[in-house]
Design an enzyme around this catalytic site. Structure first.
Site, PDB file in Angstrom:
ATOM      1  N   GLY A 188       0.831  -1.207   0.000  1.00  0.00           N
ATOM      2  CA  GLY A 188       0.000   0.000   0.000  1.00  0.00           C
ATOM      3  C   GLY A 188       0.865   1.256   0.000  1.00  0.00           C
TER       4      GLY A 188
ATOM      5  N   THR B 184       5.056   2.319   5.986  1.00  0.00           N
ATOM      6  CA  THR B 184       3.658   1.970   6.202  1.00  0.00           C
ATOM      7  C   THR B 184       3.034   2.976   7.158  1.00  0.00           C
ATOM      8  OG1 THR B 184       2.069   0.444   7.203  1.00  0.00           O
ATOM      9  CG2 THR B 184       4.298   0.265   7.987  1.00  0.00           C
TER      10      THR B 184
ATOM     11  N   ASP C  73       0.827   2.052   9.096  1.00  0.00           N
ATOM     12  CA  ASP C  73       0.425   1.259  10.266  1.00  0.00           C
ATOM     13  C   ASP C  73       1.473   1.256  11.382  1.00  0.00           C
ATOM     14  OD1 ASP C  73      -1.752   0.540   8.667  1.00  0.00           O
ATOM     15  OD2 ASP C  73      -0.771  -1.292   7.961  1.00  0.00           O
TER      16      ASP C  73
ATOM     17  N   GLU D  93      -9.305  -0.424  13.013  1.00  0.00           N
ATOM     18  CA  GLU D  93     -10.013  -1.394  12.154  1.00  0.00           C
ATOM     19  C   GLU D  93      -9.786  -2.845  12.594  1.00  0.00           C
ATOM     20  OE1 GLU D  93      -8.506  -0.996   8.143  1.00  0.00           O
ATOM     21  OE2 GLU D  93      -6.478  -1.545   8.710  1.00  0.00           O
TER      22      GLU D  93
ATOM     23  N   GLN E  16      -6.381   8.533   5.072  1.00  0.00           N
ATOM     24  CA  GLN E  16      -5.188   8.468   5.935  1.00  0.00           C
ATOM     25  C   GLN E  16      -3.921   8.137   5.153  1.00  0.00           C
ATOM     26  OE1 GLN E  16      -6.660   6.120   9.729  1.00  0.00           O
ATOM     27  NE2 GLN E  16      -7.991   5.770   7.976  1.00  0.00           N
ATOM     28  N   ARG E  17      -4.087   7.612   3.955  1.00  0.00           N
ATOM     29  CA  ARG E  17      -2.904   7.219   3.177  1.00  0.00           C
ATOM     30  C   ARG E  17      -2.477   8.288   2.178  1.00  0.00           C
ATOM     31  NH1 ARG E  17      -3.669   1.316   1.910  1.00  0.00           N
ATOM     32  NH2 ARG E  17      -3.272   1.868  -0.238  1.00  0.00           N
TER      33      ARG E  17
HETATM   34  O1  F6P Z   1      -1.190  -1.321   5.399  1.00  0.00           O
HETATM   35  C1  F6P Z   1      -1.718  -0.070   5.098  1.00  0.00           C
HETATM   36  C2  F6P Z   1      -3.221  -0.132   5.002  1.00  0.00           C
HETATM   37  O2  F6P Z   1      -3.697   1.159   4.715  1.00  0.00           O
HETATM   38  C3  F6P Z   1      -3.923  -0.710   6.208  1.00  0.00           C
HETATM   39  O3  F6P Z   1      -4.010   0.205   7.281  1.00  0.00           O
HETATM   40  C4  F6P Z   1      -5.234  -1.111   5.618  1.00  0.00           C
HETATM   41  O4  F6P Z   1      -5.816  -2.158   6.352  1.00  0.00           O
HETATM   42  C5  F6P Z   1      -4.849  -1.596   4.243  1.00  0.00           C
HETATM   43  O5  F6P Z   1      -3.604  -0.987   3.942  1.00  0.00           O
HETATM   44  C6  F6P Z   1      -5.839  -1.231   3.171  1.00  0.00           C
HETATM   45  O6  F6P Z   1      -5.413  -1.829   1.986  1.00  0.00           O
HETATM   46  P1  F6P Z   1      -6.052  -1.516   0.569  1.00  0.00           P
HETATM   47  O7  F6P Z   1      -5.421  -0.247   0.064  1.00  0.00           O
HETATM   48  O8  F6P Z   1      -5.683  -2.700  -0.244  1.00  0.00           O
HETATM   49  O9  F6P Z   1      -7.527  -1.335   0.770  1.00  0.00           O
END
Ligand code: F6P
Length: 386
Positions: free
Chosen positions: A37, A164, A166, A261, A312-313
């Site tokens: 991710g 990450t 996380d 989550e 958040q990303r």
């Molecule tokens: O590992 C980063 C993360 O954003 C996690 O917090 C989340 O569970 C997961 O990736 C979400 O993944 P995707 O982008 O595949 O939905």
């Protein structure tokens, strides 16, 4: 060990480019890929890799697109010049693209219309060789770093950089991307406070973090939550409700509940949106925010649930993440120059150090539940539902 050095000793022989400062042969061509991710700060690492490879070692960098896909599929590599990385320090995402579905050891291929899972790791190794890479820098989370470790054991000259939101990677105090995600989620809490207070509501906020509660914990403390639910502390819904009731009785007009989550009730299971697939995506977590929200019936107050999700990303990395990413990128190139393959750069205290990828693969960095920030949060009355 600290990477404060300016001189490096190289044992490489062959046709490497000449380092005019040290009069020593150096690594000639480095590959770089971003896997798993995305997160804020990836571009800052790529920029630091290209700059330090070029400025310090006169070395060429090959950008590999879309994670390990770029080492399996044709035409997914390109030279990264100083021109290519101009202006990307503050930009979120990754200019190289990424995917969390390209594990070369379990690679999904379609043959005659049928989908199969194959081990294409030997093709990856062949492609690394045919690209003429002296080293490969893998910027990734635990999944990509585990793949990197397996490829290293097969002889690939790999160096890892942990990323990450996380913050679950062992052996580094923090990963870049995490602080930006916490800042984004904290700002969301600030906004939810005002609307919660106006309407006398309970606001439940689900944040990311997979199987660890770092984002929830830091966001909850930074954003003034009343309840924080994390995977490391299975919660008792009655205790959550009691906390909300107590606040109402003592005159509070609203409450904020931050739920990771990966949180789960005592004796219950993690909420899963999508199960893992061989050769495909990892298990996707989500839904616990709504479950918690549906069970807050105690106070008589209305409840609303917000799932922050990929907000958040995204976005621009905060200053801390830009700086850490830059240090990681520079240190990773130094590791390749010193042939310290099979290692990952990390932050320990104030120092950038390196650890074996084997140590990183041993597990996940969980929130300690009987010390530090959890205890400080409890000392100011935040409930973890225990
Ligand atoms: O590992 C980063 C993360 O954003 C996690 O917090 C989340 O569970 C997961 O990736 C979400 O993944 P995707 O982008 O595949 O939905």
């Amino acid at each position: 060990m600290c990477f404060g050095f300016s001189l490096f000793r190289l044992v490489r022989v062959g046709d490497g480019a000449y380092n005019t400062k040290g009069n020593q042969y150096v690594t000639k061509r480095i590959g770089v890929l971003t896997g798993g991710g995305d997160c804020p700060g990836l571009n800052a690492v790529i920029r630091a890799v290209v700059k330090s490879a070029s400025v310090k070692y006169a070395c060429e960098v090959i950008g590999i697109e879309d994670g390990f896909d770029g080492l399996v599929l044709p035409n997914k590599t390109r030279v990264l010049t100083l021109q290519d990385i101009r202006g990307i320090l503050s930009i979120g995402g990754t200019i190289l693209g990424t995917t969390n579905r390209s594990n070369p050891f379990e690679y999904k291929v379609t043959i005659n219309g049928n989908s199969e899972v194959r081990d294409v790791s030997h093709e990856v190794i062949k492609n690394i060789q045919s690209l003429g890479l002296d080293a490969l820098i893998v910027i990734g989370g635990d999944g990509s770093l585990n793949i990197a470790y397996e490829l290293f054991k097969m002889g690939c000259p790999i160096v890892g950089v942990p990323k990450t939101i996380d913050n679950d990677i062992l052996a580094t105090d923090v990963t870049f991307g995490f602080n930006t995600a916490v800042q984004t989620a904290t700002e969301a809490l600030d906004r939810l406070h005002t609307t919660a207070e106006s309407h006398h509501r309970v606001m439940v906020v689900e944040v990311m973090g997979r199987y660890v509660g770092w984002i929830a914990l830091k966001t909850g403390v930074g954003g003034g939550a009343d309840v924080i639910l994390i995977p490391e502390i299975p919660f008792d819904m009655e205790k959550v409700c009691k906390k909300i009731d107590d606040r109402k009785s003592s005159g509070s007009r609203s409450s904020i509940v931050v739920v990771s989550e990966g949180a789960k009730p005592i004796g219950g299971d993690v909420s899963i949106l999508h199960t893992a697939e061989t050769g495909g995506s990892a298990e996707r977590l989500g839904g616990i925010g709504n479950k918690v929200g549906a069970n807050i019936k105690c106070s008589g107050m209305e409840v609303r649930v917000t799932v922050l999700g990929h907000l958040q990303r995204g976005g621009s990395p905060c200053a801390f993440d830009r700086i850490l990413s830059t240090q990681f990128g520079v240190a990773a190139v130094d590791l390749t120059a010193r042939k310290r393959f099979g290692e990952m750069v990390c932050l320990r205290g104030q120092k950038i150090e390196a650890v074996s990828l084997g140590d990183v693969a041993k597990g996940q960095k969980k929130v300690p539940t009987e010390e530090g920030l959890v205890k400080a949060a409890e000392a100011i009355g935040i409930s973890f539902g225990r």
